[in-house]
Write a protein that holds these residues in place. Sequence first.
Motif, short mmCIF file in Angstrom:
data_model
loop_
_atom_site.label_atom_id
_atom_site.label_comp_id
_atom_site.label_asym_id
_atom_site.label_seq_id
_atom_site.Cartn_x
_atom_site.Cartn_y
_atom_site.Cartn_z
N LEU A 97 -61.08 10.83 5.29
CA LEU A 97 -60.72 9.67 5.44
C LEU A 97 -60.42 9.63 3.99
O LEU A 97 -59.37 8.35 3.57
N PHE A 132 -57.13 4.59 12.07
CA PHE A 132 -58.42 5.62 11.91
C PHE A 132 -59.59 5.03 11.28
O PHE A 132 -60.45 4.96 11.22
N VAL A 177 -66.54 12.49 8.49
CA VAL A 177 -65.52 11.91 9.17
C VAL A 177 -64.92 11.39 7.84
O VAL A 177 -64.25 10.94 6.92
N LEU A 181 -50.95 6.18 11.18
CA LEU A 181 -52.08 6.80 12.02
C LEU A 181 -53.09 6.51 11.35
O LEU A 181 -54.64 5.59 11.65
N LEU A 182 -53.05 6.70 9.32
CA LEU A 182 -54.62 6.28 9.20
C LEU A 182 -55.00 5.16 8.65
O LEU A 182 -55.97 4.90 9.01
N LEU A 234 -61.09 1.65 13.02
CA LEU A 234 -62.12 1.99 14.27
C LEU A 234 -63.45 2.94 13.32
O LEU A 234 -64.12 2.54 13.60
N TRP A 235 -63.12 3.98 12.33
CA TRP A 235 -64.02 4.67 10.98
C TRP A 235 -65.04 3.20 10.92
O TRP A 235 -66.73 3.09 11.02
#
Length: 128
Positions: free
Chosen positions: A13, A119, A9, A115-116, A122-123
């Motif tokens: 990203l 994410f 992931v 959204l980027l 969160l990552w």
Amino acid sequence: MPKNNSLGVGRVLIAVYAVFAVSATARASYQLFREFDQAPVAYSLSLVSALVYLVATISLARSGPMAAKVARIAIWFELLGVISVGTLSLTVPELFAHPSVWSVFGMGYAFIPLLLPIFGLLWLRKMG
């Protein structure tokens, strides 16, 4: 940030951030040099977004606590920028005669600019 931040992931990203860094930089450069007088606020914000994407890309690709800290700062700034510019582009549309990457919360880019950073944060949280 873990040493395997370029796997799975994390790799996706980083790749998305890199694409946005390159495309936003190219777009902002053209706009600033050729069309600045048409929409100075929007084009200046495009340059800001390009710089943020570049910093986020580089810091996400690196490992270590300093890289993680820089990534968090850049991505939080990005999220606040998308929300602020998105709101302004709806409430004061005359500032955005031409859209920026973050206008209308990134609608011109399938809302990926909104959204980027979510994410990304969160990552980073998952990676510690």
